[in-house]
Scaffold this motif. Structure first.
Motif, PDB file in Angstrom:
ATOM      1  N   SER A   1       0.827  -1.216   0.000  1.00 10.41           N
ATOM      2  CA  SER A   1       0.000   0.000   0.000  1.00 10.41           C
ATOM      3  C   SER A   1       0.855   1.257   0.000  1.00 10.41           C
ATOM      4  CB  SER A   1      -0.928   0.012   1.219  1.00 10.41           C
ATOM      5  OG  SER A   1      -0.189  -0.095   2.422  1.00 10.41           O
ATOM      6  N   SER A   2       0.241   2.357  -0.419  1.00 12.35           N
ATOM      7  CA  SER A   2       0.858   3.685  -0.403  1.00 12.35           C
ATOM      8  C   SER A   2      -0.192   4.669   0.073  1.00 12.35           C
ATOM      9  CB  SER A   2       1.345   4.063  -1.813  1.00 12.35           C
ATOM     10  OG  SER A   2       1.934   5.348  -1.832  1.00 12.35           O
ATOM     11  N   ILE A   3       0.236   5.677   0.852  1.00 14.57           N
ATOM     12  CA  ILE A   3      -0.714   6.625   1.430  1.00 14.57           C
ATOM     13  C   ILE A   3      -0.309   8.047   1.096  1.00 14.57           C
ATOM     14  CG2 ILE A   3       0.494   6.795   3.657  1.00 14.57           C
ATOM     15  CD1 ILE A   3      -2.348   6.835   4.962  1.00 14.57           C
ATOM     16  N   GLU A   4      -1.299   8.921   0.963  1.00 15.91           N
ATOM     17  CA  GLU A   4      -1.064  10.345   0.767  1.00 15.91           C
ATOM     18  C   GLU A   4      -2.164  11.117   1.477  1.00 15.91           C
ATOM     19  OE1 GLU A   4       0.981  12.830   0.597  1.00 15.91           O
ATOM     20  OE2 GLU A   4       1.792  12.189  -1.351  1.00 15.91           O
ATOM     21  N   ALA A   5      -1.787  12.264   2.054  1.00 12.81           N
ATOM     22  CA  ALA A   5      -2.760  13.135   2.717  1.00 12.81           C
ATOM     23  C   ALA A   5      -3.461  13.994   1.679  1.00 12.81           C
ATOM     24  CB  ALA A   5      -2.058  14.014   3.750  1.00 12.81           C
ATOM     25  N   LEU A   6      -4.780  14.142   1.843  1.00 11.35           N
ATOM     26  CA  LEU A   6      -5.584  14.956   0.941  1.00 11.35           C
ATOM     27  C   LEU A   6      -5.996  16.282   1.573  1.00 11.35           C
ATOM     28  CD1 LEU A   6      -7.936  12.195  -0.510  1.00 11.35           C
ATOM     29  CD2 LEU A   6      -5.730  12.979  -1.406  1.00 11.35           C
ATOM     30  N   GLY A   7      -5.686  16.489   2.854  1.00 11.04           N
ATOM     31  CA  GLY A   7      -6.092  17.694   3.569  1.00 11.04           C
ATOM     32  C   GLY A   7      -7.353  17.477   4.374  1.00 11.04           C
ATOM     33  N   ASP A   8      -7.547  18.314   5.396  1.00  9.70           N
ATOM     34  CA  ASP A   8      -8.738  18.250   6.242  1.00  9.70           C
ATOM     35  C   ASP A   8      -8.929  16.879   6.878  1.00  9.70           C
ATOM     36  OD1 ASP A   8      -9.419  20.920   5.679  1.00  9.70           O
ATOM     37  OD2 ASP A   8     -10.472  20.312   3.850  1.00  9.70           O
ATOM     38  N   GLY A   9      -7.808  16.231   7.239  1.00 10.18           N
ATOM     39  CA  GLY A   9      -7.888  14.941   7.902  1.00 10.18           C
ATOM     40  C   GLY A   9      -8.260  13.774   7.017  1.00 10.18           C
ATOM     41  N   GLN A  10      -8.250  14.000   5.699  1.00 10.57           N
ATOM     42  CA  GLN A  10      -8.613  12.961   4.736  1.00 10.57           C
ATOM     43  C   GLN A  10      -7.349  12.340   4.129  1.00 10.57           C
ATOM     44  OE1 GLN A  10     -12.118  12.195   3.874  1.00 10.57           O
ATOM     45  NE2 GLN A  10     -12.230  13.295   5.832  1.00 10.57           N
TER      46      GLN A  10
ATOM     47  N   SER B   1       4.025  -5.692   6.732  1.00  6.58           N
ATOM     48  CA  SER B   1       5.151  -5.351   5.857  1.00  6.58           C
ATOM     49  C   SER B   1       4.839  -4.172   4.946  1.00  6.58           C
ATOM     50  CB  SER B   1       5.519  -6.567   4.999  1.00  6.58           C
ATOM     51  OG  SER B   1       4.479  -6.880   4.106  1.00  6.58           O
ATOM     52  N   TYR B   2       5.884  -3.723   4.264  1.00  5.58           N
ATOM     53  CA  TYR B   2       5.798  -2.680   3.241  1.00  5.58           C
ATOM     54  C   TYR B   2       5.101  -1.420   3.755  1.00  5.58           C
ATOM     55  CZ  TYR B   2       7.648  -5.150  -0.845  1.00  5.58           C
ATOM     56  OH  TYR B   2       8.465  -5.758  -1.763  1.00  5.58           O
ATOM     57  N   PRO B   3       5.669  -0.772   4.757  1.00  6.82           N
ATOM     58  CA  PRO B   3       5.044   0.461   5.263  1.00  6.82           C
ATOM     59  C   PRO B   3       5.150   1.612   4.278  1.00  6.82           C
ATOM     60  CG  PRO B   3       7.218   0.182   6.217  1.00  6.82           C
ATOM     61  CD  PRO B   3       6.932  -1.077   5.434  1.00  6.82           C
ATOM     62  N   SER B   4       4.142   2.454   4.289  1.00  5.76           N
ATOM     63  CA  SER B   4       4.169   3.746   3.585  1.00  5.76           C
ATOM     64  C   SER B   4       3.941   4.803   4.642  1.00  5.76           C
ATOM     65  CB  SER B   4       3.083   3.791   2.514  1.00  5.76           C
ATOM     66  OG  SER B   4       3.092   5.046   1.842  1.00  5.76           O
ATOM     67  N   LEU B   5       4.886   5.738   4.785  1.00  7.19           N
ATOM     68  CA  LEU B   5       4.935   6.633   5.944  1.00  7.19           C
ATOM     69  C   LEU B   5       4.996   8.083   5.488  1.00  7.19           C
ATOM     70  CD1 LEU B   5       5.377   6.848   9.099  1.00  7.19           C
ATOM     71  CD2 LEU B   5       7.831   6.752   8.599  1.00  7.19           C
TER      72      LEU B   5
ATOM     73  N   GLU C   1       2.674  14.631   8.978  1.00  6.80           N
ATOM     74  CA  GLU C   1       1.674  15.656   8.717  1.00  6.80           C
ATOM     75  C   GLU C   1       1.292  16.357  10.015  1.00  6.80           C
ATOM     76  OE1 GLU C   1      -2.688  15.860   6.544  1.00  6.80           O
ATOM     77  OE2 GLU C   1      -2.306  14.342   8.075  1.00  6.80           O
ATOM     78  N   GLU C   2       1.754  17.591  10.198  1.00  8.90           N
ATOM     79  CA  GLU C   2       1.305  18.473  11.267  1.00  8.90           C
ATOM     80  C   GLU C   2       1.280  17.802  12.633  1.00  8.90           C
ATOM     81  OE1 GLU C   2      -2.482  19.832   9.937  1.00  8.90           O
ATOM     82  OE2 GLU C   2      -1.650  21.062   8.317  1.00  8.90           O
ATOM     83  N   GLY C   3       2.445  17.318  13.063  1.00 15.21           N
ATOM     84  CA  GLY C   3       2.555  16.722  14.383  1.00 15.21           C
ATOM     85  C   GLY C   3       2.197  15.255  14.462  1.00 15.21           C
ATOM     86  N   TYR C   4       1.907  14.639  13.322  1.00 10.52           N
ATOM     87  CA  TYR C   4       1.529  13.225  13.299  1.00 10.52           C
ATOM     88  C   TYR C   4       2.371  12.462  12.282  1.00 10.52           C
ATOM     89  CZ  TYR C   4      -2.763  14.209  15.931  1.00 10.52           C
ATOM     90  OH  TYR C   4      -3.673  14.587  16.896  1.00 10.52           O
ATOM     91  N   LEU C   5       2.718  11.235  12.629  1.00 14.10           N
ATOM     92  CA  LEU C   5       3.181  10.264  11.656  1.00 14.10           C
ATOM     93  C   LEU C   5       1.974   9.427  11.246  1.00 14.10           C
ATOM     94  CD1 LEU C   5       6.506   9.148  13.339  1.00 14.10           C
ATOM     95  CD2 LEU C   5       6.305  10.375  11.171  1.00 14.10           C
ATOM     96  N   VAL C   6       1.800   9.266   9.950  1.00 16.83           N
ATOM     97  CA  VAL C   6       0.675   8.517   9.417  1.00 16.83           C
ATOM     98  C   VAL C   6       1.233   7.429   8.507  1.00 16.83           C
ATOM     99  CG1 VAL C   6      -1.484   8.646   8.141  1.00 16.83           C
ATOM    100  CG2 VAL C   6      -0.722  10.622   9.482  1.00 16.83           C
ATOM    101  N   LEU C   7       0.798   6.197   8.731  1.00 15.59           N
ATOM    102  CA  LEU C   7       1.314   5.119   7.899  1.00 15.59           C
ATOM    103  C   LEU C   7       0.258   4.064   7.652  1.00 15.59           C
ATOM    104  CD1 LEU C   7       3.500   2.527   9.785  1.00 15.59           C
ATOM    105  CD2 LEU C   7       2.390   4.379  11.024  1.00 15.59           C
ATOM    106  N   CYS C   8       0.508   3.295   6.606  1.00 11.91           N
ATOM    107  CA  CYS C   8      -0.282   2.105   6.327  1.00 11.91           C
ATOM    108  C   CYS C   8       0.685   1.001   5.951  1.00 11.91           C
ATOM    109  CB  CYS C   8      -1.319   2.357   5.232  1.00 11.91           C
ATOM    110  SG  CYS C   8      -0.644   2.858   3.637  1.00 11.91           S
ATOM    111  N   TYR C   9       0.246  -0.243   6.099  1.00 10.60           N
ATOM    112  CA  TYR C   9       1.098  -1.373   5.738  1.00 10.60           C
ATOM    113  C   TYR C   9       0.257  -2.623   5.510  1.00 10.60           C
ATOM    114  CZ  TYR C   9       0.950  -2.209  10.871  1.00 10.60           C
ATOM    115  OH  TYR C   9       0.564  -2.386  12.187  1.00 10.60           O
ATOM    116  N   THR C  10       0.862  -3.602   4.852  1.00  5.15           N
ATOM    117  CA  THR C  10       0.214  -4.879   4.588  1.00  5.15           C
ATOM    118  C   THR C  10      -0.071  -5.600   5.897  1.00  5.15           C
ATOM    119  OG1 THR C  10       1.284  -5.144   2.435  1.00  5.15           O
ATOM    120  CG2 THR C  10       0.513  -7.148   3.509  1.00  5.15           C
ATOM    121  N   TRP C  11      -1.308  -6.072   6.046  1.00  4.63           N
ATOM    122  CA  TRP C  11      -1.681  -6.851   7.221  1.00  4.63           C
ATOM    123  C   TRP C  11      -2.069  -8.256   6.774  1.00  4.63           C
ATOM    124  CZ3 TRP C  11      -5.807  -9.467   9.446  1.00  4.63           C
ATOM    125  CH2 TRP C  11      -5.727  -9.691  10.827  1.00  4.63           C
TER     126      TRP C  11
END
Length: 350
Positions: free
Chosen positions: A51-60, A321-325, A328-338
């Protein structure tokens, strides 16, 4: 005497700043605020990964991954979900170029606000093609797919981790090649916001030091103007590192860090300056277990990692596995294979 006093003053100020930054980060206690699986109920695919993650703004956020009956199968395509913690859209197939396996999607939000998706297509990694689509409305609608570098075989552009926009506006894509079980990494450089790409030389490797296949899937950051760095997945039991002092045009001979690596994906997020976060599996065995999923923090540009925590521990046949990190504004946000059946989303207050 006056010059001497100025030197002492400058040294004191510099040391005070470094100490303050180090002290503030050493007191960091990362706190997990959201820890959840993205999918609910029965899914229209048997396996998912990378997986890969990106912030869209406004907590999305938006997440993408590849999924189908099994990695490498012809039915594997690129899937997506959007939303916020606790409120994710139902996963849907985003792009399928043809009846071949799709792999390793990478999201990238450009400074101009265009959202890019890069992904690989091909039955075998050796002959990957890199494709891209883009959206100008945060993923509501997308362009038609096209090859990143027409006719290329082997894989150009980002292979697993996010594109880095340098201080001079140049885009660097962390890239690698896998040909006949021989691996190496490079960067793809764009000076025109992704319209055209120029491939750097592959890294210089000491194959006595880097045993096994080699190195792939770099993750990039720029510590100061023109000084760019990468950490890499390796087959040598430790994470590799290379550095550039000319905006990524040339790179130092690859060295091994003290960080263990199981020959699986890693990702870096730059919190500020020399303060970095790393998501990885701290297992020092080639093709070792893909758990736990862990987080490490460095305050000295990756020389040492003073804060470490396990996000998810695991046992037996687990795969985290395979984290995407991202940061964003005081937070680390990630997703990974479960466990190849779901995607884990985690949001950590720093």
């Amino acid at each position: 005497m006056k010059n001497t006093l100025l030197l002492y003053f400058s040294f004191f100020v510099g040391m005070s700043h470094a100490f303050a930054q180090s002290a503030s980060v050493s007191k960091m206690v990362p706190e997990i605020e959201h820890f959840e699986l993205v999918f609910q109920g029965e899914m229209p695919f048997e396996q998912c990964h990378a997986s890969s993650i990106e912030a869209l703004g406004d907590g999305q956020y938006m997440m993408v991954w590849f999924a189908g009956t099994h990695e490498k199968n012809d039915d594997v395509g690129i899937w997506m979900a959007k939303g916020s913690p606790g409120n994710w859209s139902v996963p849907k197939l985003l792009v399928k170029v043809r009846n071949d396996a799709h792999w390793n999607p990478v999201l990238f939000q450009s400074p101009e606000g265009r959202l890019f998706l890069f992904f690989k297509v091909g039955k075998e990694i050796d002959d990957w093609e890199t494709w891209q689509i883009f959206s100008d409305d945060l993923g509501k609608t997308w362009s038609s797919p096209k090859e990143l570098v027409e006719g290329d075989r082997g894989g150009r552009g980002p292979v697993r981790n996010h594109i880095l926009v340098l201080s001079n506006g140049v885009w660097l894509a962390p890239a690698s090649i896998e040909k006949d079980k021989v691996w190496n990494a490079f960067v793809d450089v764009s000076e025109d916001k992704g319209e055209t790409w120029t491939k750097s030389d592959t890294l210089l490797l000491d194959r006595k030091l880097i045993t096994g296949e080699g190195v792939i899937q770099p993750s990039l950051w720029e510590s100061s103007t023109g000084n760019v760095h990468m950490l890499l997945r390796t087959s040598a039991g430790k994470i590799g590192r290379s550095d550039s002092f000319d905006y990524g045009r040339t790179w130092s001979v690859l060295s091994l860090t003290d960080l263990p690596n199981n020959n699986s994906g890693i990702d870096i997020a730059q919190i500020q300056g020399n303060t970095l976060a790393l998501a990885y599996n701290p297992v020092g065995k080639n093709w070792g277990p893909r758990y736990p999923m862990s987080l490490a923090i460095s305050t000295d540009n990756g020389k040492s990692w003073t804060v470490k925590m396990d996000i998810e521990e695991g046992e037996d046949d687990n795969e985290f596995s395979y984290p995407s990190l991202i940061y964003e504004e005081g937070y680390l946000v990630l997703c990974y294979t479960w466990n190849r059946t779901n995607i884990r989303f985690v949001k950590i207050r720093m």
